[in-house]
Structures are given as structure tokens and as C-alpha cells.
Scaffold this motif. Structure first.
Motif, PDB file in Angstrom:
ATOM      1  N   SER A 283       0.843  -1.187   0.000  1.00  0.00           N
ATOM      2  CA  SER A 283       0.000   0.000   0.000  1.00  0.00           C
ATOM      3  C   SER A 283       0.878   1.236   0.000  1.00  0.00           C
ATOM      4  O   SER A 283       2.057   1.191   0.309  1.00  0.00           O
ATOM      5  N   ASN A 284       0.274   2.378  -0.325  1.00  0.00           N
ATOM      6  CA  ASN A 284       1.002   3.636  -0.378  1.00  0.00           C
ATOM      7  C   ASN A 284       1.143   4.188   1.033  1.00  0.00           C
ATOM      8  O   ASN A 284       0.178   4.621   1.649  1.00  0.00           O
ATOM      9  N   VAL A 285       2.357   4.141   1.573  1.00  0.00           N
ATOM     10  CA  VAL A 285       2.603   4.605   2.930  1.00  0.00           C
ATOM     11  C   VAL A 285       3.346   5.917   2.848  1.00  0.00           C
ATOM     12  O   VAL A 285       4.510   5.956   2.457  1.00  0.00           O
ATOM     13  N   HIS A 286       2.682   6.995   3.187  1.00  0.00           N
ATOM     14  CA  HIS A 286       3.316   8.306   3.199  1.00  0.00           C
ATOM     15  C   HIS A 286       4.041   8.418   4.531  1.00  0.00           C
ATOM     16  O   HIS A 286       3.434   8.530   5.588  1.00  0.00           O
ATOM     17  N   ARG A 287       5.367   8.378   4.486  1.00  0.00           N
ATOM     18  CA  ARG A 287       6.166   8.294   5.706  1.00  0.00           C
ATOM     19  C   ARG A 287       6.244   9.615   6.462  1.00  0.00           C
ATOM     20  O   ARG A 287       6.879   9.681   7.501  1.00  0.00           O
ATOM     21  N   GLY A 288       5.665  10.654   5.913  1.00  0.00           N
ATOM     22  CA  GLY A 288       5.692  11.919   6.622  1.00  0.00           C
ATOM     23  C   GLY A 288       6.553  12.938   5.920  1.00  0.00           C
ATOM     24  O   GLY A 288       7.235  12.655   4.950  1.00  0.00           O
ATOM     25  N   VAL A 289       6.525  14.142   6.411  1.00  0.00           N
ATOM     26  CA  VAL A 289       7.238  15.252   5.810  1.00  0.00           C
ATOM     27  C   VAL A 289       8.193  15.817   6.848  1.00  0.00           C
ATOM     28  O   VAL A 289       7.842  15.995   8.003  1.00  0.00           O
ATOM     29  N   HIS A 290       9.420  16.057   6.439  1.00  0.00           N
ATOM     30  CA  HIS A 290      10.377  16.658   7.362  1.00  0.00           C
ATOM     31  C   HIS A 290      11.174  17.706   6.620  1.00  0.00           C
ATOM     32  O   HIS A 290      11.201  17.735   5.387  1.00  0.00           O
ATOM     33  N   ALA A 291      11.826  18.572   7.343  1.00  0.00           N
ATOM     34  CA  ALA A 291      12.567  19.660   6.722  1.00  0.00           C
ATOM     35  C   ALA A 291      13.839  19.136   6.083  1.00  0.00           C
ATOM     36  O   ALA A 291      14.535  18.308   6.642  1.00  0.00           O
ATOM     37  N   LEU A 292      14.167  19.616   4.922  1.00  0.00           N
ATOM     38  CA  LEU A 292      15.425  19.322   4.245  1.00  0.00           C
ATOM     39  C   LEU A 292      15.870  20.612   3.597  1.00  0.00           C
ATOM     40  O   LEU A 292      15.304  21.046   2.608  1.00  0.00           O
ATOM     41  N   SER A 293      16.909  21.218   4.172  1.00  0.00           N
ATOM     42  CA  SER A 293      17.348  22.552   3.762  1.00  0.00           C
ATOM     43  C   SER A 293      16.150  23.496   3.858  1.00  0.00           C
ATOM     44  O   SER A 293      15.465  23.524   4.862  1.00  0.00           O
ATOM     45  N   ALA A 294      15.890  24.243   2.766  1.00  0.00           N
ATOM     46  CA  ALA A 294      14.794  25.207   2.811  1.00  0.00           C
ATOM     47  C   ALA A 294      13.503  24.616   2.259  1.00  0.00           C
ATOM     48  O   ALA A 294      12.483  25.285   2.220  1.00  0.00           O
ATOM     49  N   ARG A 295      13.547  23.350   1.804  1.00  0.00           N
ATOM     50  CA  ARG A 295      12.385  22.757   1.177  1.00  0.00           C
ATOM     51  C   ARG A 295      11.945  21.523   1.947  1.00  0.00           C
ATOM     52  O   ARG A 295      12.733  20.846   2.569  1.00  0.00           O
ATOM     53  N   ALA A 296      10.659  21.216   1.863  1.00  0.00           N
ATOM     54  CA  ALA A 296      10.137  20.024   2.506  1.00  0.00           C
ATOM     55  C   ALA A 296      10.439  18.806   1.658  1.00  0.00           C
ATOM     56  O   ALA A 296      10.643  18.899   0.453  1.00  0.00           O
ATOM     57  N   THR A 297      10.464  17.638   2.290  1.00  0.00           N
ATOM     58  CA  THR A 297      10.635  16.385   1.587  1.00  0.00           C
ATOM     59  C   THR A 297       9.523  15.428   1.986  1.00  0.00           C
ATOM     60  O   THR A 297       9.332  15.141   3.158  1.00  0.00           O
ATOM     61  N   ALA A 298       8.801  14.931   1.006  1.00  0.00           N
ATOM     62  CA  ALA A 298       7.753  13.935   1.229  1.00  0.00           C
ATOM     63  C   ALA A 298       8.323  12.563   0.914  1.00  0.00           C
ATOM     64  O   ALA A 298       8.971  12.379  -0.114  1.00  0.00           O
ATOM     65  N   GLU A 299       8.094  11.587   1.801  1.00  0.00           N
ATOM     66  CA  GLU A 299       8.631  10.243   1.626  1.00  0.00           C
ATOM     67  C   GLU A 299       7.485   9.254   1.455  1.00  0.00           C
ATOM     68  O   GLU A 299       6.505   9.287   2.193  1.00  0.00           O
ATOM     69  N   PHE A 300       7.629   8.357   0.471  1.00  0.00           N
ATOM     70  CA  PHE A 300       6.579   7.407   0.137  1.00  0.00           C
ATOM     71  C   PHE A 300       7.141   5.997   0.050  1.00  0.00           C
ATOM     72  O   PHE A 300       8.298   5.798  -0.337  1.00  0.00           O
ATOM     73  N   CYS A 301       6.307   5.008   0.362  1.00  0.00           N
ATOM     74  CA  CYS A 301       6.590   3.609   0.096  1.00  0.00           C
ATOM     75  C   CYS A 301       5.522   3.130  -0.876  1.00  0.00           C
ATOM     76  O   CYS A 301       4.326   3.268  -0.612  1.00  0.00           O
ATOM     77  N   VAL A 302       5.926   2.568  -2.038  1.00  0.00           N
ATOM     78  CA  VAL A 302       4.961   2.218  -3.070  1.00  0.00           C
ATOM     79  C   VAL A 302       5.177   0.784  -3.534  1.00  0.00           C
ATOM     80  O   VAL A 302       6.303   0.271  -3.513  1.00  0.00           O
ATOM     81  N   ASP A 303       4.082   0.135  -3.979  1.00  0.00           N
ATOM     82  CA  ASP A 303       4.200  -1.194  -4.567  1.00  0.00           C
ATOM     83  C   ASP A 303       3.308  -1.376  -5.791  1.00  0.00           C
ATOM     84  O   ASP A 303       3.082  -2.496  -6.243  1.00  0.00           O
TER      85      ASP A 303
END
Length: 256
Positions: A1-21
């Protein structure tokens, strides 16, 4: 399933992390890079990317950083570094593309691929990061296998390939790294290959630069270019002082 691992700060931009199958989950995650930086973790398996966000005929328009990492077990609980466990294919078509150039009014995204096999993709894989006037982005490829699939990297400033193979390609230049043919779009600054194998290809193996455009540094370390029509082809702007080449502990038969 699509697991959105959350958003955290990376430099001045956000980073969205996903697990996909699934391909549809991959598309949703990849399209997010139109708004923020994205890391996509892909579970083990074989994926036909025809009609996806990285199909060059149906590509999604993005302009932020994209990292795609294969080799994950169910729900991305753990990861193997074996690139053969996560395979991208395409049934015919124009090939696959990772393009983070966006528009002339948008930013430009960097690209990283790790732990993936691209197999039997007739149109090859193309990676591009920059539009006119932008010369800062990087393309990074690690633990990847391009099997019967050419890799073309264009319009970017820095290219870094490590632990990567390009094999059994049936057209000229199995690994092509270049800018534009026009000197006004000369972005390429440096190329570094470490533990890279480009072998048993019908045409030239590694081709870097354009005759009329590039001034760059090329480093090749502990790598193999073998069984190609010409193993290394390095092009240079004839009006410039030349390119900077450093070759350490490599195996190759021919250099042009």
C-alpha cells in the motif's frame, strides 16, 4: 500500500517520503515533486512503467528533487542492495524519462536513482535536470543495472555514477552523458564514474560531451568499459583549452 512516511525539513524545502508497490502509487508520489522534494521507496517486484509518470510519452511535469530507491520488502520494512530485485520495464513506447526541468518560471530539481534495474526498454532511459540558464543540478545513480537499456543523461551540471552496469545495448552509445549541441546550453561541468561497468554493447560504450559545446572534468575510477565498438568517446569544444581527464585503475581497450 502507499505509505506516506511523513514530511520533514530538508534545507529550505520540505521532503515527502513514500513507500509504493504499484505503478499508480508511484505516479501519485512522483507527481508530488511538482510541489516539494520527494523520496520514493519502491518494494521488490517488476513494474511495467508504460503510461506512467516516467513514460516519456505521458510524463508528469515536475521541478523539485526526486530520489527513487528500490529493493524494499513489504511496507518498506527493510531493504536489499541487490538491484535485480526491483525491475522497471516498458512494453514498447518512447522510453522512460526522469525530467525535473519544469518551466522557465519554475525551479529545477536534482535526481537520484538507487537499487533499480531497467530492463529491455527499447527507447532507453533519459535523465534531464535543467532548462536554459540553470547550471547547478546533479544526477546521481548508484546500485543500478541498465540491461538492454541505454542510459542518456543530458542538460545537467554534475553526473555521478557508482556501482552501476550498462550492458547488452543494441544501439550506439550505451551510456551517453552530454549537454546540448549548442554552446549556449553548455551545462556539463563534471562526470565521475566509480565501479561502473559498460560492457558487451553493439555500439560505443561511454560517450561524454559534444564536440561544439563542452568543457568538463571526467573521472573514471575502478571501472570497466569492454566489448563495445569503442569503449570511451570523449568530446571537447575545439575552441577551448581542452577537457580535464583523470583515469585510475580501469579496464578498457579503446579510447577516442
Amino acid at each position: 500500500s502507499n505509505v506516506h512516511r511523513g514530511v520533514h525539513a530538508l534545507s529550505a524545502r520540505a521532503t515527502a517520503e513514500f513507500c509504493v508497490d504499484t505503478v499508480s502509487e508511484f505516479n501519485a508520489a512522483y507527481a508530488t515533486a511538482d510541489e516539494e522534494n520527494v523520496v520514493i521507496r519502491v518494494e521488490q517486484g517488476t513494474y511495467d512503467m508504460t503510461g506512467s509518470c516516467i513514460d516519456r510519452s505521458t510524463a508528469c511535469d515536475i521541478d523539485d528533487d526526486v530520489t527513487v530507491i528500490g529493493g524494499y520488502t513489504n511496507a518498506c520494512a527493510s531493504r536489499s542492495g541487490n538491484a535485480a530485485l526491483t525491475v522497471f520495464t516498458q512494453a514498447g513506447g518512447a522510453g522512460l524519462g526522469f525530467d525535473t526541468r519544469g518551466s522557465s518560471f519554475a525551479g529545477i530539481g536534482e535526481q537520484a536513482i538507487r537499487g533499480l534495474t531497467f530492463r529491455a526498454i527499447a527507447g532507453g532511459v533519459r535523465m534531464s535536470t535543467e532548462g536554459s540558464g540553470n547550471a547547478d543540478a546533479t544526477v546521481s545513480v548508484n546500485q543500478a543495472w541498465f540491461d538492454r537499456t541505454l542510459l542518456s543523461i543530458g542538460s545537467t551540471a554534475e553526473v555521478f555514477l557508482r556501482n552501476t552496469m550498462v550492458t547488452r545495448v543494441g544501439v550506439d552509445c550505451a551510456l551517453r552523458i552530454q549537454t546540448s549541441s549548442s554552446s549556449s546550453f553548455s551545462f556539463l561541468e563534471s562526470v565521475k564514474l566509480v565501479h561502473v561497468t559498460v560492457a558487451e554493447n553493439a555500439g560505443a560504450g561511454i560517450c561524454v560531451g559534444f564536440d561544439a559545446a563542452d568543457r568538463y572534468r571526467f573521472e573514471m575510477i575502478n571501472s570497466i568499459a569492454w566489448g563495445n565498438s569503442t569503449d570511451l568517446v570523449l568530446s571537447v569544444d575545439s575552441a577551448a583549452s581542452g577537457i580535464d581527464v583523470a583515469l585510475y585503475n580501469n579496464t578498457y581497450a579503446s579510447l577516442t
